[in-house]
Every structure is written in C-alpha cells, then in structure tokens.
Scaffold this motif. Sequence first.
Motif, mmCIF file in Angstrom:
data_model
loop_
_atom_site.group_PDB
_atom_site.id
_atom_site.type_symbol
_atom_site.label_atom_id
_atom_site.label_comp_id
_atom_site.label_asym_id
_atom_site.label_seq_id
_atom_site.Cartn_x
_atom_site.Cartn_y
_atom_site.Cartn_z
ATOM 1 N N ALA A 1 3.872 -6.908 6.791
ATOM 2 C CA ALA A 1 3.054 -7.467 5.456
ATOM 3 C C ALA A 1 1.680 -7.251 5.323
ATOM 4 O O ALA A 1 1.058 -7.191 4.379
ATOM 5 N N ILE A 2 1.088 -7.634 6.676
ATOM 6 C CA ILE A 2 -0.639 -7.959 6.816
ATOM 7 C C ILE A 2 -0.901 -6.744 7.491
ATOM 8 O O ILE A 2 -1.936 -5.910 7.377
ATOM 9 N N LEU A 3 -0.549 -6.619 9.084
ATOM 10 C CA LEU A 3 -1.212 -5.573 9.707
ATOM 11 C C LEU A 3 -1.131 -4.150 9.379
ATOM 12 O O LEU A 3 -2.082 -3.610 9.350
ATOM 13 N N LEU A 4 0.271 -4.005 8.998
ATOM 14 C CA LEU A 4 0.316 -2.302 8.564
ATOM 15 C C LEU A 4 -0.351 -2.238 7.350
ATOM 16 O O LEU A 4 -0.737 -1.068 7.091
ATOM 17 N N LEU B 1 -3.803 -1.552 8.233
ATOM 18 C CA LEU B 1 -4.012 -0.194 8.810
ATOM 19 C C LEU B 1 -3.713 0.918 7.810
ATOM 20 O O LEU B 1 -4.684 1.742 7.694
ATOM 21 N N LEU B 2 -3.052 1.012 6.862
ATOM 22 C CA LEU B 2 -2.700 1.997 6.019
ATOM 23 C C LEU B 2 -3.742 1.846 4.652
ATOM 24 O O LEU B 2 -4.223 2.955 4.541
ATOM 25 N N GLU B 3 -4.359 0.889 4.542
ATOM 26 C CA GLU B 3 -5.698 0.941 3.782
ATOM 27 C C GLU B 3 -6.940 1.412 4.298
ATOM 28 O O GLU B 3 -8.013 1.788 3.685
ATOM 29 N N THR B 4 -6.942 1.369 5.463
ATOM 30 C CA THR B 4 -8.310 1.860 6.432
ATOM 31 C C THR B 4 -8.033 2.834 7.236
ATOM 32 O O THR B 4 -9.172 3.867 6.991
ATOM 33 N N TRP C 1 -4.241 8.066 12.730
ATOM 34 C CA TRP C 1 -2.914 8.178 12.914
ATOM 35 C C TRP C 1 -2.401 9.197 13.840
ATOM 36 O O TRP C 1 -1.531 8.968 14.864
ATOM 37 N N LEU C 2 -3.123 10.254 13.820
ATOM 38 C CA LEU C 2 -2.491 11.384 14.827
ATOM 39 C C LEU C 2 -3.004 11.029 16.143
ATOM 40 O O LEU C 2 -2.082 11.348 17.135
ATOM 41 N N ALA C 3 -4.145 10.387 16.194
ATOM 42 C CA ALA C 3 -4.466 10.094 17.594
ATOM 43 C C ALA C 3 -3.618 8.863 18.208
ATOM 44 O O ALA C 3 -3.196 8.897 19.514
ATOM 45 N N ILE C 4 -3.024 8.176 17.295
ATOM 46 C CA ILE C 4 -2.418 6.900 17.684
ATOM 47 C C ILE C 4 -1.098 7.504 18.219
ATOM 48 O O ILE C 4 -0.433 7.063 19.268
ATOM 49 N N ALA C 5 -0.358 8.464 17.185
ATOM 50 C CA ALA C 5 0.694 9.193 17.678
ATOM 51 C C ALA C 5 0.707 9.842 18.959
ATOM 52 O O ALA C 5 1.689 9.610 19.776
ATOM 53 N N LYS C 6 -0.370 10.363 19.389
ATOM 54 C CA LYS C 6 -0.556 11.164 20.525
ATOM 55 C C LYS C 6 -0.525 10.253 21.623
ATOM 56 O O LYS C 6 0.062 10.710 22.803
ATOM 57 N N GLU C 7 -1.159 9.159 21.579
ATOM 58 C CA GLU C 7 -1.257 8.299 22.648
ATOM 59 C C GLU C 7 -0.034 7.222 22.958
ATOM 60 O O GLU C 7 -0.148 6.487 23.851
ATOM 61 N N SER C 8 0.818 7.243 21.857
ATOM 62 C CA SER C 8 1.754 6.166 21.939
ATOM 63 C C SER C 8 3.041 6.339 22.997
ATOM 64 O O SER C 8 3.314 5.284 23.735
ATOM 65 N N VAL D 1 0.799 -1.050 0.012
ATOM 66 C CA VAL D 1 0.017 -0.009 -0.059
ATOM 67 C C VAL D 1 0.915 1.405 0.059
ATOM 68 O O VAL D 1 1.793 1.188 0.727
ATOM 69 N N GLU D 2 0.745 2.014 -0.998
ATOM 70 C CA GLU D 2 1.438 3.171 -1.029
ATOM 71 C C GLU D 2 1.054 4.460 0.095
ATOM 72 O O GLU D 2 -0.400 4.578 -0.301
ATOM 73 N N ALA D 3 1.791 4.761 0.804
ATOM 74 C CA ALA D 3 1.185 5.881 1.899
ATOM 75 C C ALA D 3 2.609 6.471 2.246
ATOM 76 O O ALA D 3 3.266 6.208 3.372
ATOM 77 N N PRO D 4 2.879 7.651 1.675
ATOM 78 C CA PRO D 4 4.100 8.654 1.762
ATOM 79 C C PRO D 4 3.977 9.136 3.178
ATOM 80 O O PRO D 4 5.030 9.154 3.453
#
Length: 451
Positions: free
Chosen positions: A216-219, A222-225, A231-238, A78-81
């Motif tokens: 290869a599967i999980l990410l 996530l990138l498709e969905t 992602w911002l919420a995940i980054a904030k809570e990491s 999945v291409e996600a720059p």
Amino acid sequence: MTDKRIDVLKDILLRLHDGADAASVQEDFNQHFTGVSALEISMMEHELMGSDTGITFEDVMGLCNVHANLFKGAISDVEAPDAEQEGHPVYLFKQENLALRAAMLRIRRIIENYEKPENEPYRLDLLNGLRHQMSLLGQFDRHYTRKEKLFFPVMERYGHDAPPKVMWGVDDDIRDLFKTTQAKLDQLPNISIDQVSAAFEAFAKEFEEMIFKEEAILLMILLETLTQDDWLAIAKESDAYGYAIIKPTAVWQPYREAFDTPKDLQEETDNKESLVAEDLSDTEQVTRVIDTPEGQLTIQFTPKKDKAAVDRTTTQAFGNGYLSVEQADLILNHLPMEITFVNKDDIFQYYNDNTEPENMIFKRTPSQIGRHVELCHPPRVLEKVKKIFSLLRSGERNKVTMWYKSERSGKFIYVTYAAVRDRKGDFQGVLEYVQDIQVFRDLDGDASRNI
C-alpha cells in the motif's frame, strides 16, 4: 501534492509522537483526508526526520505500525498496467506475499492440531510438516533482501530516503522475531506448542503489517516514481538475490512504441539542408548550407572531435610493470576474494566480478554503484560501519578485520577493511575484501597431497 497537505500530515504524526491518543488522531485524519498519496507519506516522513523536531528514524520506526494503521483505507492506488504483467518485479513481489501468507496459514493449522489427542499418532508427521512450512516461510528473507538491495537504492536516487531507512530497520526486527520462533520450534517436543504459537504470532503480526506497508505504501511510491528502464534494471538483477517460495515463470518484456522518422519527413529535411565538407585534413572546417524562408544561410564551424574510447587492450605502465585495462580487469576478477572499493567521499565505486551473483558472500549488483556506503548497510550495523571508516580515515588503523561462520552456507568468512592511501599518504578510500577461508581451515598440513 501540496505543501498544506504535507503540513497537516506532519502535524498529525507529530501529535502521535508526542503521545496523543491514536483514536483521536485517526478522527482528525479522516476529517482532512479522503485519499493520500504514498509520495506524500514519503515526503512527510522525510521532513519529520530531517527537520528540527528531534525525531529520528528510530522514532519513526517505533511508530511504524501506528502510521500504517492511520493510512489504511485512505491511500490512493496507482494505475500501472505493466505492474500486472507476469514477470514484472511488482507482480512477483505480490505473488511472493501471497505464497508467504499461504505458508503462514498452513503453520497456524498445524499448530492448532498439534496437541489434539486424536492426532497423537501423527505428531511426528505434524512436527516435520511444521518444520517444512517454517523453512518455506523463512524464504521471506530473500524477499526482504531483494527489496533492500534493489528497490531502496532507486528510491534514494529519486530523493525518497526516509521510507527505506525506516523499513529496513523494521525488516531486521521481523527477522529477529522469526529467529526467536525458529528457536522455539527447535525445542519441540520438549516445550509446549503454546510457546511456539506465542512466538509465531508475535512474528506474524509484524510480518502481516509489513505486507500492508509494502503493497500500500512502498509499491505505490515505486510505481509513481520509477521509469520503465528502472523496472527493467531491477528485473535483470533480481535473480542474484533469489525469490521467496515462487519463481518467475516468464521474462517481463514491456511493449515499446518505435518512433521512426516518416520517409516523407526525412526527405523534406534532406532537401532543406545540405552538407559541404571542405578538405578536413587541411582546414578541419565544415560548411553547412541551410534553406530558410528568407533564403539560404551559410555557416562554417570546426566540429568537435569525438573523444576516443578507452583502449582496453593496449598495455601501459601499471605499478611495477605493464598491463592493459582488459588484463587488469581479468586479474581482479580472478582473485579468490570479493573486492569492494568505497572512495574517499564514501561512495560505493567498484566491485569485482569473481563469481556468479547467486554465489556471492556479500551480494552486490550494478544498481548499488554510486550509492553512499551508509545506505548499503542495514541500520543495525550502521554504527559499526561508521566506526570502521572513521578509524581508517583518521589513520588510527590501517586495517580492520573480522570473521564469522555463515549460518546460511556454513562457510568460515574472513573480512578485511583496508585504508587506501596515495603516495603522499592521503586517504583515498576503503578496500573491502571478503574470503571464504574454510578451505584453509580444512588443510591437514601435507602440501604434497595437493600438488
């Protein structure tokens, strides 16, 4: 994604579960698929576990590596720059895997050299180095916990509930294999290094398979969905869960285009529409005059009043006295315990904020709010959780307590689950409160010394 492709995948995996030879199944897979989406894998596993095949998540978990090997080389990227930007959760996740792999290579190198005769004078140094590298590798638990607590809830929210359930179970198996390796290491030099090596390689095999499944599967799912806001919420809570070996060196700030209304378009809109307000104190009506190609159109309506925001500062009747919302919030946050409330529908609804996230005994983050309580726990303790809630809901018990000594902090933890019932006695949910009671165990009985 088509139903036909998913049906073919289901058929292939059902044959695996029924004992078909892995090589023949791989051949059939290669004939039908030149590329498979991670979302298709998720949908396929969901249907397998939710259909009348009788296949459970334990069955899928047991063949997890076979599934992963089947898909190797066939999963489309999945291409996600954004994901390659420093600080992005995916970027950090992959960097952790690189650092963990490096620690594994160093462990193997030390094991290979440990009993070589020429290294006998340095054996103690090698042992200390091995212990240090194992402690670094042990930080993979933070990597897994962040995945389980932050990635999985968002996946479930989008309907991908099968991969998290399967992966969490495998994560726990890998944790057990690491503990076994650590136990063998602790017995050195009283046992042979071969025993440590055998335990480590058993762990390493499953650990490296999990890295493939993650990247290869999980990410890919996530990138498709996930949206940028997810992602911002995940980054904030990491930060609350920490990182494995590496730490973020930058805060991810995605580029966002501003879509302001052009001035000329705004003026055109203003010219076409004028607003005439009547005396709202008397009629509460608004007259709107709108220019149309056919002429002016006049309409009258009574606008809906905005709902007043919750007043957090005004006191009101509360229990046996009076409190404002703000005061009640402050009181709950100052209690010397972590509180969690799960409502009568088994939905995680509230937790207090009495300590910094990194110091919590049981890690909780805002993304978990609204999640079903069963999805907030690893599979290995799920039956225990169900049993506790059943006892409290039925009225057979009003409280269930347990205690343990934390391996991580050395603290003595006391946990209480209490049924919450209204004045009629109807079940409204479960209150969990968690206390560090080490301080009480350390008391010497002389209260005056602490006054």
